[in-house]
Every structure is written in C-alpha cells, then in structure tokens.
Enzyme design. Structure first.
Site, PDB file in Angstrom:
ATOM      1  CE  LYS A  29       3.877  -9.851 -10.405  1.00  0.00           C
ATOM      2  NZ  LYS A  29       4.869  -8.845 -10.042  1.00  0.00           N
TER       3      LYS A  29
ATOM      4  CB  CYS B  86      -0.861   0.100   1.260  1.00  0.00           C
ATOM      5  SG  CYS B  86      -2.173  -1.074   1.405  1.00  0.00           S
TER       6      CYS B  86
END
Ligand code: ME8
Length: 538
Positions: A327, A157
């Site tokens: 991913k 983040c």
C-alpha cells in the site's frame, strides 16, 4: 452408446465409461484438500492474493477432473492488533472492518471464478472452538508455559523479533522495513525449542513435504539454527480468541490463524470429518509466511499429537517494478482493473480467463517473478488470441464452408494422437508437481501442433471430401482434449469451446485420464463459430 461417445458427456449420458466399455466408478479413489493462506482484512485484495488463490483454484479443478473428492478452502484472518489499529484509523469497530474487507475478498473470488468449497473467517464461532481445542490439547500435553516477555515487535507481521534480528536490520522489521516497537507483557509460551529434533526428523522422513526444494532448504535452515520458545498469547489486546484456561489473554493471531486449516474440516467438533481430510492437505503460501507454516505449524500439530500437513507449497513474490506490492509503495494492482480494464491506468480488459491464464502461466511456481503489463499483453495475444482462439475460429470457419457446419470425426491413426498422449502425460505430471506454468506450457504444445497440422494441410484450399474431414476432425479432437486439459485455467472459455464444437455438458464435467484419450470426438455435431473467444488486445 456410440463408440465415439464413450467417456464424454453427450447430454443424457451421466456415467463415465472408459474407452473399450470399461466402467469407471464415480466413487472418488482419492481425496485432495487444498488451502490458500487466509488473508488479513486490513487491506483489500490485490493480484498477489489472487496469484495464490488462482493457483489453488486451478489445482482444485484439476483434481476434480481426476475424479478426486476435493475440498478447497480459503478465507480471511480477522484478529490481531493490525486489524484493531486499521479499524480505529477508519473509525469503525474491528468486527465492522473485518466484515467489510472479508466481503471484498469474497467478491473478488467470485469475479475470478474461484471454486472454493468453504470460506473461513477467524471470527466465526466454529473457529473459536477449534483454536481453543487445539491449544488446550497442547497445554494439556505440557508444551505451554507462562512467562514475562519483552522484545521488538512488528505490528504488520504480528510477530516478535529477536534482539539480534532487530539489530541486524537497524531496529527495523526484516520483512517490512518499518521500525520495530518495544512490547512487554505476560505471555504464554509454546515450547518450540523442544521441537527442533522432532521437526528435523519429520523433514527427514518426509523429503517432499515442503516444495520446492529451495524453500525446503530455507525452512531446514531456520530449524537447524535452533528454535526458541515463542510467545502465543497477548494481554495487550482484546481482539482475539480467549485462552480457555486464562481468559484474560487472547491467542496471538498466528496461532489462531494457522488453526483455520483444521477448523474447516471439523477439528474439535467432528472427528470423523477431520480424519477424512487430515493430514492429506496441500497448503499453498507465499515465502513471506514460510517460517509460520513450515516451522511453527508442524511443531504445533506435533505438540497436540496431530500429524503435520502432507505438503506445503511455497511460492515466491509477485513483484511490481521489481518490488513486493504494498500500500505504501503504491504499486498494488487490483484484479478487477485487469479483468474489466481500466482506462485511467491504460489497462485493457483481459477477461476472467485472460487474468487467470497470466497468473498461472507466466511465473514458474517457486521463484519471485516480476509482473509486467506489457508481458501480460504479449502473452495474451500470443497464447490465447493467436494460438487457442485462432484454432477454434479457423476450424469453425472451415467446418462451415466445407462441411456444412457439421464437425467430422477424428482419424484414429492421426499423427496428433501421439502428441495428445505425450501432452496429457506432461500436463498431468506438472499439475501433480504443483507446476501450473509447466502444465499449461505442455497443454499449449498440442494447440501449436494442431495449428501447424492445419497449416501443413490447408483444408481451406481443398474441395470438400475425406481429406478435409480428416484434418478438421483431428483439429476438433484437439479442441475437445484441450478444452478438458485447460479447463482448470480457463473455466469459462473452455466451457464455451465445448459447446461450440457441439458437445453437451461441460469440459469440466469430464473425467481424466479417460477424457484425454484420442478419438472421443464423435463427429456429426454442429460446430458454431461465434465471436472471438479472446479478442486481440492492444
Ligand atoms: O500473511 N506475491 O495474510 P496476507 C505473491 N493472514 N503472493 C502474495 C503477494 C505477492 N506480492 N502478496 C500477497 C497473511 N501474497 C496471514 C496468513 S495463513 C494461516 C495466515 C499472498 O493477507 C501470498 O500467498 O498478508 C502470501 O503468503 C499471502 O498473500 C499473504 O497474505
């Protein structure tokens, strides 16, 4: 100019005239500035990135049709620890990492016919200048202070979390679910806490600034909890923009990133240009970055004495198998696999417009929506192959067999004229409300009604003559109007429809609302059948 040609481009005509001969100046009456988030260069573009970008593109195209001067910005977010770490893992420099991945974004936007006017990279000198100018201004205004900071941090983040948030999630990131790391350093702090009240007042005075309503409430909830000051610089990394008054620090990536929206229109470099475009901006973003855009960004601007953005449009997640793509979950889907097909994955080739249509039409703007390959196939076959594709091929076939290949003019008093008017109004209202799915649903009503009109009259069973001409003329007029209204979603195929019904120029060059008026298809033009626009897929 023939009456029927007014308002549409017929080869040599370049000025726009409304029906009735009223001249419409080509000077834009309004400006429309639209942005996507700038994407991180640690990961290659997937359909989640494409989702926001295709919507922004369609909005930009819609506003160009309205004759507005439009500026559409996208780009890449290239600084920060996350990029530094990925680059190290790949054995390359952060700049190389940024160069390579930024290029992948540009390639995919080209593939998807994205008509951005600028592509900003946060490693460009123009951006350094603008970030330093904005933060210096906030500093000069007394809203930045140096302090020691320690706390739980999520590198994915690029954000610190409070101890309470960390505890609530068992020491893990509330967004990523991965363990938070403990960071400690001297930081410059932005006095966000002083903006709780100004932000609440701004929200009150601008009830439509954050859309849709649910997302506005979420942002207000964050503000009402009370805001804490936030750290905006790092000494632990070097991959960033130096703090101008203390170059041992670099700006924390979010304060660098958010500023891209004003860099591209000349903040700190070209005040006149900046004034032209700001604050009438429409930011599009996913709900993952709501806090940064709907709380921090307006506060930073207020602190610098700049007006907050006009509108923040926040959408939900596009889920794959009920989960956000990532991913690590291996559930990412890449645009090219759906556009060109991928045998290994069992994906058919939907083409660029087939891809764009799915992501504009399937999911209402706002809530989360699950992407389903089967759903995409069904929608493509129903809306594009059957409804739109069939309308064109049927009309072209019957024009060839009954009218010698020359398209007749529509009837002014056609029953479809009223439908076209309603459809235009609904379509325009939906685009204005950033509701692409509703806009396309409205436009498709006209296609369905035209198909029903054909089925009701069955011109293929009639002898050539006025009755056949009337039905086909009306259907050609519907195709003309639909080509214009659907051009933001389907730029390539609507240009093709425009040509096949014998018009010159492109659908996208037309101007609304004039071009949606019933009765502008001139007739007497050669209609070409050509190959199926949207071959059925299985
Ligand atoms: O957050 N569903 O970049 P990012 C819907 N660099 N939208 C999705 C999505 C999904 N599954 N996945 C990605 C960043 N998006 C920062 C932004 S802006 C000043 C800095 C879209 O590469 C959506 O728009 O993680 C989301 O907000 C954005 O990509 C996040 O892109």
């Amino acid at each position: 100019m023939n009456d029927h040609l007014q308002g549409i481009q017929t080869g040599d005509a370049t000025t726009t005239e409304a029906p009735g001969g009223v001249s419409v100046p080509d000077v834009p009456s309004q400006r429309f500035y639209v942005t996507t988030p700038i994407y991180y260069v640690n990961d290659i573009p997937h359909i989640g990135h494409a989702y926001t970008t295709v919507i922004a593109d369609a909005l930009a195209r819609w506003h160009r049709l309205l004759g507005e001067e439009t500026f559409f910005l996208t780009g890449t977010d290239e600084h920060g620890l996350k990029i530094q770490r990925v680059a190290a893992a790949n054995g390359i420099s952060p700049q190389e990492q940024a160069d390579r991945t930024s290029e992948r974004f540009r390639e995919v936007w080209k593939l998807l016919d994205i008509s951005n006017d600028d592509f900003i990279r946060t490693t460009e000198p123009r951006h350094t200048r603008s970030v330093q100018a904005l933060l210096q201004q906030i500093h000069d205004n007394g809203y930045i202070q140096k302090r020691r900071y320690s706390g739980p941090y999520c590198v994915a983040c690029e954000a610190y979390y409070s101890d309470a948030e960390s505890q609530e999630h068992g020491g893990n990131c509330p967004v990523h679910g991965t363990p938070l790391e403990h960071f400690e350093e001297d930081n410059y702090f932005f006095k966000l806490s002083e903006f709780t009240q100004p932000l609440l007042e701004w929200y009150e005075a601008n009830p439509h600034a954050v859309q849709p309503e649910g997302k506005r409430n979420e942002a207000l909830g964050l503000i009402r909890q009370g805001l804490e000051d936030i750290s905006i610089s790092r000494t632990s990394i070097s991959w960033g923009i130096p703090v101008p008054w203390d170059p041992g620090h670099v700006f924390y990536v979010w304060y660098d990133a958010l500023t891209n929206y004003i860099t591209a229109i000349g903040y700190g470099a070209d005040p006149e240009r900046f004034e032209t475009w700001w604050p009438s901006v429409h930011h599009l973003l996913g709900k993952d970055i709501l806090r940064f855009h709907c709380v921090y960004w307006p506060a930073m601007l207020l602190a610098a004495g700049v007006e907050p953005p006009h509108q923040l449009n926040v959408h939900g997640y596009l889920l794959v198998g009920g989960k956000k793509m990532s991913k690590t979950r291996l559930n990412q889907i890449f645009p090219a696999d759906l556009v060109n097909g991928n045998e290994k994955l069992g994906f058919a080739a939907f083409g660029v417009d087939g891809f764009r249509y799915q992501f504009l039409r399937d999911n209402p703007f706002g809530p989360d929506g699950d992407f389903s390959y089967e759903g995409m196939l069904t929608r493509y076959n129903a809306d594009l192959a059957n409804n739109l594709g069939n309308l064109l091929s049927r009309v072209a076939t019957v024009v060839a067999s009954k009218c010698g290949g020359i398209g007749p003019a529509p009837q002014i008093a056609s029953p479809l004229a009223q439908v076209a008017k309603e459809v235009y109004d609904e379509t325009a209202a939906a685009w204005a409300a950033t509701a692409p799915s509703r806009a396309l649903e409205a436009t498709w009503r006209l296609i369905r009604e035209a198909n029903s009109h054909l089925e009701a009259h069955e011109p293929w069973k009639l002898d050539p003559g006025p009755a056949v001409d009337a039905v086909l003329g009306d259907a050609l007029e519907v195709l003309r109007i639909v080509a214009v209204l659907a051009s933001p979603a389907l730029p390539t195929t609507t240009a093709e429809i425009w040509q096949r019904i014998g018009l010159s120029g492109t659908a996208a060059e037309q101007r609304l609302p004039e071009a949606a008026s019933w009765g502008l298809y001139p007739g007497g033009l050669r209609v070409t059948k050509g190959a199926a626009l949207f071959p059925r897929l299985s």
